[in-house]
Every structure is written in structure tokens, then in C-alpha cells.
Enzyme design. Structure first.
Site, mmCIF file in Angstrom:
data_model
loop_
_atom_site.group_PDB
_atom_site.id
_atom_site.type_symbol
_atom_site.label_atom_id
_atom_site.label_comp_id
_atom_site.label_asym_id
_atom_site.label_seq_id
_atom_site.Cartn_x
_atom_site.Cartn_y
_atom_site.Cartn_z
ATOM 1 N N ASP A 1 0.891 -1.169 0.090
ATOM 2 C CA ASP A 1 -0.026 0.192 0.102
ATOM 3 C C ASP A 1 0.812 0.893 -0.251
ATOM 4 O O ASP A 1 0.227 2.193 -0.127
ATOM 5 C CB ASP A 1 -1.043 0.056 1.246
ATOM 6 C CG ASP A 1 -1.865 -1.205 1.204
ATOM 7 O OD1 ASP A 1 -2.485 -1.109 -0.249
ATOM 8 O OD2 ASP A 1 -2.681 -1.274 2.076
ATOM 9 N N ASP B 1 -6.785 -5.149 -6.033
ATOM 10 C CA ASP B 1 -5.937 -3.123 -5.287
ATOM 11 C C ASP B 1 -4.444 -2.486 -5.711
ATOM 12 O O ASP B 1 -4.976 -1.361 -5.947
ATOM 13 C CB ASP B 1 -6.296 -2.858 -4.001
ATOM 14 C CG ASP B 1 -7.482 -4.116 -3.669
ATOM 15 O OD1 ASP B 1 -7.851 -5.052 -4.200
ATOM 16 O OD2 ASP B 1 -8.626 -3.476 -2.506
HETATM 17 N N1 GLY Z 1 -7.448 -1.850 -0.559
HETATM 18 C C1 GLY Z 1 -8.692 -2.770 0.082
HETATM 19 C C2 GLY Z 1 -9.597 -1.740 0.166
HETATM 20 O O1 GLY Z 1 -10.115 -1.073 -1.087
HETATM 21 O O2 GLY Z 1 -10.665 -1.999 0.883
#
Ligand code: GLY
Length: 401
Positions: free
Chosen positions: A119, A181
Site C-alpha cells: 500500500d 487493488d
Molecule cells: N485496498 C483495500 C480496499 O479496497 O478495501
């Protein structure tokens, strides 16, 4: 006599038209955009002031009592509120917003060294990326380079992907989990690769996007949430979900990340295959029979309780922002259709149903998102990333006009 009959008919017709309730003319989109940005600015200043005495905390969501829930810089959403402030500063040029944007951006600075999750792209590029874009401050640029170095430590050449999660309670069953993601983190890598003339950053981003294109999507261009890879063969060992309704369902935010990710890859790298992928994903979303009239998706396209299922404003905002950009890369009817859906989404999100009241909902801008349904957390609440992509979409629409 004939004359009289005609006159009576005209009078009756005028009476009927006069009695039919007239639809209120729709507000011009530019007015919707400007009013929503003005509201977002007021609300975000309240948010910024509310945490002025907690200099390490950042907005996340609200708790069950409706109170603001914050996080430290290490939580994946930490970069979004600084990013909201930068976009709003870009809109108004207000010095107060710039000061707060700087303040909140610096709260995330230590994350440039993060190597234990993927992230870092979200955290550093939404904050420092926007900060550098709007100020040209060289110190911000250096942070982005360091963060990119951190991110590529997670790349496995046998798999061809950046690993998303390390061993965590929710990911123990997977050898090498990669979630859709993760496409979002590639924006920072491509930008840094070009800016610092670093071919390794670019190679990692391209390889990850190509591997994801190969394994993460079904034949209808919906995507799985988690693909776990066998690190000896480089092949998928599991195709699962963590946040969606089921392994074979289409989790709404996952579809949104995939769409945004390939639109961004096309913008940054100009490969037609990425544009094709983005168009296919957009068409899956837009033609889905479960996409509501107001174009804000249910939290999962296959949620079993549709039409009673909850909506996810965050997915709506991400899709909206991506569609505005994608409409500029295609032409004719396709472009017009994408823009029409994005306009509908912006109008819906800017309506009383989704927009918070001033000083309410923890000072977030939007209501009604879903974070992690299977976990029972962040359900029908404001989420800081819904606000980020909504404000980004407003800015993109404003620039288009
Ligand atoms: N990246 C985590 C979510 O979209 O909840």
C-alpha cells in the site's frame, strides 16, 4: 361552430398541460461540481482542524456511535486525506488549504520506508504525489523515489507480481497473495520510473500489470479479488476473495480498482492492450444488469440481497473518476456513454442521499460506503478514500468543462 370546437380543444389541451406536474430543469453540471467542491472544502477544513492536536493521526471512517475514527500513517488509507486537501487547494488556491495539506502530508512521510505491504503507493502517491505535482518541492520528489524503492522489494520475478500482503491472520492460507487493488500502486512506480529515469521501476510496473491481466480476470472481464501464486512455478494456486461476497462474485470496489488501474496504465505507458482491457472492464460494469439506475454499485455485483443490498459510494467514486479519464481515450458513442455514466454518478454522489451535512458524518464528504463486509467492519459508513476519488472526479469533470 367549427371555430368554437377548435378553440375549446385548445383550451382543454392548455388546461391539461397546465395541470401536468412539470419536471424541474436539471441543475447545470458545472453548478453541481462547483457547489460540491465548495462543500468539500468547508467540510475538509473542519476535518483538518478537528485533528490539529493529534499530529500523528489521519481520518479513516466513523465508529458505531458516529464518531470520527482515525489511523496512524501505517494504515493503508493514510494518504487519502492529504490528497483531498491538495485537490481542494488546487481548486481554490486557498493558503489555509495548502498549509493543512502540507501538515497532513508530512504525517505520512515515514511510510516511504514501508516494505511489509503493497500500500505504499496509495499512501505516498496520493499525498506526496499530489504535493509535488502542485508545488514542485524537490523534497517531496525524493520521498516518492524512496517509496518506489521500498515497493519494488516486494516484486517476485518468478511470479511477475508485487506481493500484496505478508502473512497476516486473514491471508495465512495464501502462498503469495496479489489483490486487484495492487494495480493502483503502479501509478507511483511508472511516474518515478520516468521521472528518475529508472527502468527497473517501469519493468516491475509493466510486468505486474501484464501478469494481472493474464490471471486476475474472468472471460467476462470481471476480476477476482485475490490471486495467490505458487512461487516455484509462477502459476496461480488459488483464485479467491477476501472482501467480496464469494470467490466467484464481482466485488464492486475490486472492479473499480481494476478499471482505474488499466486506464492509468494506458495514460502512463500508452500500450493499446491496457486501453482495451480498461474498455472491457468498463463495459462489464456499465452493462451489468445489477448496476442501479443511479449508477452507484451495490457493494458486490452479486450480493444475494440485491436490490436491498447496500451501495458502495467508494466504488462509485473510483469508477466515476476512471470513466471521466477513459472518455478522453475513446471516441464517438463510447466516449459519450462513459461520460454520461460518470455525470450520473457525480450527480448521485452530490445529492442529499450521499453528501454528508456540514459538520456531520465525522466531517467526511460522502456517506454510504462499504469497507469490509465479510469482516463486518466499515459497513455503510464514510470512508476517506471515497472522498478522495469523489473530489478527484469533481476536479476532472471541472477541467473537462
Ligand atoms: N485496498 C483495500 C480496499 O479496497 O478495501
Amino acid at each position: 361552430m367549427k371555430h368554437l370546437r377548435t378553440t375549446i380543444s385548445i383550451l382543454i389541451l392548455a388546461f391539461v398541460i397546465g395541470c401536468t406536474p412539470q419536471e424541474k430543469p436539471e441543475k447545470p453540471l458545472s453548478k453541481v461540481v462547483n457547489e460540491s467542491l465548495a462543500f468539500a472544502e468547508k467540510q475538509s477544513l473542519l476535518m483538518a482542524q478537528s485533528l490539529k492536536d493529534q499530529p500523528t493521526r489521519l481520518p479513516k471512517t466513523i465508529d458505531q456511535q458516529g464518531e470520527l475514527e482515525t489511523c496512524g500513517s501505517e494504515w493503508w488509507v493514510s494518504g487519502f486525506f492529504p490528497g483531498v486537501l491538495w485537490y481542494l487547494y488546487e481548486n481554490s488556491n486557498d493558503k489555509q488549504l495548502k498549509d493543512w495539506a502540507t501538515n497532513y502530508t508530512l504525517r505520512v512521510e515515514d511510510q516511504q520506508y514501508t516494505t511489509d505491504n503493497h500500500d505504499v503507493g496509495f499512501m505516498i502517491f496520493c499525498s506526496f504525489g499530489n504535493a509535488y505535482r502542485l508545488t514542485n518541492n524537490e523534497a517531496y520528489k525524493k520521498v516518492i523515489e524512496t517509496a518506489s524503492e521500498s515497493l519494488i522489494t516486494r516484486f517476485n520475478p518468478m511470479v511477475g507480481c508485487i506481493r500484496s500482503w505478508d502473512e497476516a491472520p486473514w491471508s495465512k492460507q495464501w502462498e503469495f497473495p496479489v489483490i486487484i487493488d495492487n494495480m493502483m500502486n503502479l501509478e507511483m512506480l511508472l511516474w518515478a520510473g520516468k521521472t528518475f529515469d529508472n527502468p527497473e521501476f517501469i519493468k516491475v510496473a509493466e510486468t505486474h500489470a501484464n501478469t494481472t491481466m493474464k490471471h486476475h480476470f474472468r472471460d467476462d472481464f470481471s476480476s477476482y479479488h485475490v490471486i495467490s501464486y505458487d512461487t516455484l512455478t509462477g502459476e496461480p494456486e488459488a483464485k479467491h476473495t477476501a472482501q467480496g461476497y464469494s470467490h466467484e462474485s464481482a466485488w464492486a470496489r475490486g472492479q473499480a480498482w481494476g478499471l482505474y488501474g488499466y486506464v492509468m496504465m494506458y495514460r502512463e505507458w500508452g500500450n493499446q492492450a491496457y486501453l482495451k482491457q480498461a474498455v472491457n472492464i468498463a463495459d462489464f460494469i456499465l452493462n451489468h444488469p445489477n448496476l442501479p439506475e443511479d449508477k452507484i454499485p451495490y457493494w458486490d455485483f452479486n450480493a444475494p440481497d440485491i436490490p436491498e443490498a447496500l451501495r458502495d459510494a467508494s466504488a462509485g467514486a473510483i469508477i466515476c473518476s476512471a470513466l471521466i479519464e477513459l472518455s478522453g481515450y475513446v471516441s464517438g458513442k463510447k466516449s459519450a456513454d462513459y461520460l454520461a455514466v460518470a455525470e450520473k454518478q457525480l450527480r448521485t454522489l452530490s445529492s442529499r442521499e450521499y453528501l454528508a451535512d456540514l459538520g456531520k458524518s465525522g466531517n467526511f464528504i460522502l456517506k454510504h460506503s462499504v469497507g469490509h463486509m465479510p469482516n463486518g467492519t466499515e459497513i455503510d459508513v464514510p470512508l476517506t478514500y471515497a472522498d478522495y476519488y469523489y473530489v478527484e472526479a469533481l476536479m476532472r469533470m471541472k477541467k473537462l468543462q
